[in-house]
Write a protein that holds these residues in place. Structure first.
Motif, mmCIF file in Angstrom:
data_model
loop_
_atom_site.group_PDB
_atom_site.id
_atom_site.type_symbol
_atom_site.label_atom_id
_atom_site.label_comp_id
_atom_site.label_asym_id
_atom_site.label_seq_id
_atom_site.Cartn_x
_atom_site.Cartn_y
_atom_site.Cartn_z
ATOM 1 N N LEU A 209 0.753 -1.118 0.374
ATOM 2 C CA LEU A 209 0.094 -0.252 -0.042
ATOM 3 C C LEU A 209 1.083 1.431 0.230
ATOM 4 O O LEU A 209 0.439 2.182 -0.823
ATOM 5 C CB LEU A 209 -1.226 0.119 1.284
ATOM 6 C CG LEU A 209 -1.911 -1.298 1.133
ATOM 7 C CD1 LEU A 209 -2.743 -1.144 2.055
ATOM 8 C CD2 LEU A 209 -3.351 -0.395 0.152
ATOM 9 N N TRP A 210 2.126 1.268 0.774
ATOM 10 C CA TRP A 210 3.313 2.156 1.239
ATOM 11 C C TRP A 210 3.137 2.583 -0.137
ATOM 12 O O TRP A 210 3.610 3.817 -0.726
ATOM 13 C CB TRP A 210 3.629 2.466 1.712
ATOM 14 C CG TRP A 210 5.082 3.209 2.166
ATOM 15 C CD1 TRP A 210 5.922 3.358 1.562
ATOM 16 C CD2 TRP A 210 4.833 4.407 2.675
ATOM 17 N NE1 TRP A 210 6.930 4.264 1.777
ATOM 18 C CE2 TRP A 210 5.817 5.093 2.729
ATOM 19 C CE3 TRP A 210 4.058 5.318 3.388
ATOM 20 C CZ2 TRP A 210 6.114 6.586 3.134
ATOM 21 C CZ3 TRP A 210 3.796 6.048 3.862
ATOM 22 C CH2 TRP A 210 4.935 7.480 3.907
ATOM 23 N N THR B 152 2.480 1.698 -3.680
ATOM 24 C CA THR B 152 1.664 2.356 -4.492
ATOM 25 C C THR B 152 0.894 4.045 -4.646
ATOM 26 O O THR B 152 0.604 4.506 -5.315
ATOM 27 C CB THR B 152 0.949 1.469 -4.702
ATOM 28 O OG1 THR B 152 -0.464 0.896 -3.360
ATOM 29 C CG2 THR B 152 1.068 0.438 -5.351
ATOM 30 N N GLU B 153 0.943 3.980 -2.590
ATOM 31 C CA GLU B 153 -0.075 4.670 -2.648
ATOM 32 C C GLU B 153 0.891 6.036 -2.315
ATOM 33 O O GLU B 153 0.853 7.566 -3.066
ATOM 34 C CB GLU B 153 -0.759 4.968 -1.317
ATOM 35 C CG GLU B 153 -2.265 3.410 -1.461
ATOM 36 C CD GLU B 153 -3.070 4.380 -2.962
ATOM 37 O OE1 GLU B 153 -3.173 5.251 -2.437
ATOM 38 O OE2 GLU B 153 -3.488 3.766 -3.398
ATOM 39 N N ARG B 154 2.396 6.038 -1.983
ATOM 40 C CA ARG B 154 2.939 7.076 -1.072
ATOM 41 C C ARG B 154 4.372 7.286 -1.850
ATOM 42 O O ARG B 154 5.039 8.823 -1.916
ATOM 43 C CB ARG B 154 3.164 6.773 0.090
ATOM 44 C CG ARG B 154 1.926 7.308 1.055
ATOM 45 C CD ARG B 154 1.268 8.398 1.488
ATOM 46 N NE ARG B 154 0.159 8.429 2.117
ATOM 47 C CZ ARG B 154 0.043 9.879 3.526
ATOM 48 N NH1 ARG B 154 1.542 10.983 3.374
ATOM 49 N NH2 ARG B 154 -0.520 9.891 3.926
ATOM 50 N N GLU C 187 6.060 -0.691 -9.035
ATOM 51 C CA GLU C 187 5.317 -1.569 -8.563
ATOM 52 C C GLU C 187 5.966 -2.948 -8.801
ATOM 53 O O GLU C 187 4.711 -3.423 -7.196
ATOM 54 C CB GLU C 187 3.518 -1.725 -9.508
ATOM 55 C CG GLU C 187 2.384 -0.192 -9.320
ATOM 56 C CD GLU C 187 1.342 -0.482 -9.441
ATOM 57 O OE1 GLU C 187 0.849 -2.242 -9.288
ATOM 58 O OE2 GLU C 187 0.115 0.256 -9.360
ATOM 59 N N ALA D 220 -2.684 0.104 7.379
ATOM 60 C CA ALA D 220 -2.868 1.137 6.063
ATOM 61 C C ALA D 220 -3.514 2.222 7.056
ATOM 62 O O ALA D 220 -2.967 2.923 6.419
ATOM 63 C CB ALA D 220 -4.536 0.046 5.620
ATOM 64 N N VAL E 128 -0.200 4.199 5.417
ATOM 65 C CA VAL E 128 -1.058 5.263 3.928
ATOM 66 C C VAL E 128 -1.907 6.576 4.649
ATOM 67 O O VAL E 128 -2.097 7.745 4.109
ATOM 68 C CB VAL E 128 -2.480 4.298 3.631
ATOM 69 C CG1 VAL E 128 -3.019 5.024 2.109
ATOM 70 C CG2 VAL E 128 -1.359 3.206 2.873
#
Length: 413
Positions: free
Chosen positions: A232-233, A235-237, A242, A360, A364
């Motif tokens: 998650l980190w 891909t999001e931050r 990936e 999460a 995130v």
């Protein structure tokens, strides 16, 4: 380089049993979510709900199943639970609605939790006390190697994307537990533990051991960190690609396979176990700090930070594993290893169930502050484990208490 194989005898047989089903499990882990969605036809939310309920049930049942292993003999109990796990996996081949899926998932989680406790009781009965941590290191290395091979096989099924490919993966996993049961039958028959079989579960009234288990659960948040938090980190931050998620998983698995046995050699008593856990906590602070600075717009800088943080993470994992293994066995009363290991193992289930939600929200949602808070909490828990272990040792009627005086004088990290 330490010998990758344990000594001939019970230790090697236990390793072969571990290898036989970890290959199947590796394939299961990477394909199960898509199998349940695409082949069984369940909505992802229902799959998540079913698995959460199943593992909650499994964590509750693991303790009494561990007690059964103590009372009835760990080899026979482990064989039956390996067969039950295989039956549960095989049933996934034919279930096509949520009710049957939930029933099969509960059987799977229950049998897996009980099998883990029974195996620990087997190891305690067949391996000399001073060799247990090393034996567990061999088992962990084998587990990671098997998972890696299984994950590669699962990747082939994912690439094919056909129902037949998914069904083949689940059939292989079911067969792997049948093979595991056959390998366990090669171990000597162990008599049931003598004593009052009507005695209630002692571990539920053992407050020091409960505190030890709770603190260890905090350290186990590293497990969903690799599988959920980091993906998650990334891909999001971060600006990292990936595909790095898969590369970091391979890095972790390979490092544990190669270095876990060597790392475990430094742990040979309560003092050294406590020291390993403190070092693990300190490395987790470094891990979180380095991951936090990966939130940059430069892909090369993000990749460098994430790889560096992953190196710290796997070092922390290996030290934590070695230290927690030793304490969980050393502080379990003789004759109740299965019961106590079943209870200690609930920490894994709790971390895997609640960890994804916590990580999460922290990582995130809070970003750098979340990483720093996670590192601080893990560090505090790692330092608290030493006093908790000494407290538990003082309440043991035998051997573990001998390490109290030495543990009190162990220097810091």
């Amino acid at each position: 380089m330490p010998n990758p194989l344990p000594p001939v005898g019970p230790q090697r047989t236990l390793v072969l049993a571990q290898l036989s089903n970890s290959v199947g499990d590796g394939a299961y882990y990477v394909t199960s979510a898509l199998y349940f969605a695409h082949v069984v036809g369940l909505a992802p939310a229902r799959v998540g709900l079913g698995l959460t309920v199943a593992w909650a049930v499994g964590s509750l049942v693991g303790v009494p199943l561990g007690r059964i292993a103590d009372r009835r003999g760990p080899r026979g109990t482990a064989v039956l639970l390996a067969l039950a796990t295989g039956v549960a996996v095989a049933s996934f081949l034919v279930v096509r609605d949520f009710a049957l899926f939930l029933a099969a998932a509960c059987l799977y989680a229950t049998a897996q939790s009980g099998l883990a406790a029974a195996r620990q009781a087997l190891l305690a009965a067949l391996v000399a006390k001073e060799e247990r941590t090393g034996a567990l290191a061999h088992l962990q290395s084998t587990l990671n190697a098997g998972l890696a091979v299984g994950a590669a096989l699962g990747g082939i099924a994912l690439s094919a994307g056909t129902t037949a490919a998914y069904l083949t993966v689940f059939a292989v996993d079911a067969a792997s537990f049948l093979l595991c049961a056959c390998v366990l039958l090669r171990l000597p028959v162990l008599a049931a533990v003598p004593g009052n079989h009507r005695t209630k579960l002692m571990v539920l009234r053992d407050r020091p051991y409960a505190v030890l288990t709770l603190l260890n659960t905090v350290l186990l948040l590293r497990m969903p960190l690799l599988s959920v938090g980091l993906p998650l980190w990334i891909t999001e931050r971060t600006a990292a690609p990936e595909w790095l998620v898969s590369a970091l998983f391979v890095l972790n698995t390979a490092a544990v396979t190669v270095f876990q046995v060597r790392t475990a050699r430094s742990v040979n008593g309560i003092p050294t176990a406590a020291r390993a856990l403190r070092r693990s906590g300190a490395l987790m602070v470094l891990t979180c700090a380095v991951f936090a600075v990966s939130a940059v717009n430069l892909p090369w800088a993000a990749v460098t930070a994430l790889i560096g943080g992953s190196v710290f993470l796997v070092a922390a994992e290996m030290l934590h594993s070695a230290g927690s293994w030793h304490l969980s066995f050393e502080l379990a009363p003789a004759g109740r290893i299965g019961e106590y290991q079943g209870f200690f193992g609930t920490g894994v289930t709790v971390a895997r169930t609640l960890g994804p939600f916590l990580l999460a929200a922290l990582l995130v949602g809070w970003g750098t502050a979340g990483w720093l808070l996670l590192g601080a909490v893990v560090l505090a828990a790692s330092y608290a484990l030493g006093p908790a272990a000494r407290w538990a040792a003082r309440t043991r009627p035998e051997p573990a208490a001998a390490g109290v005086a030495a543990a009190a004088g162990v220097p810091g990290v």
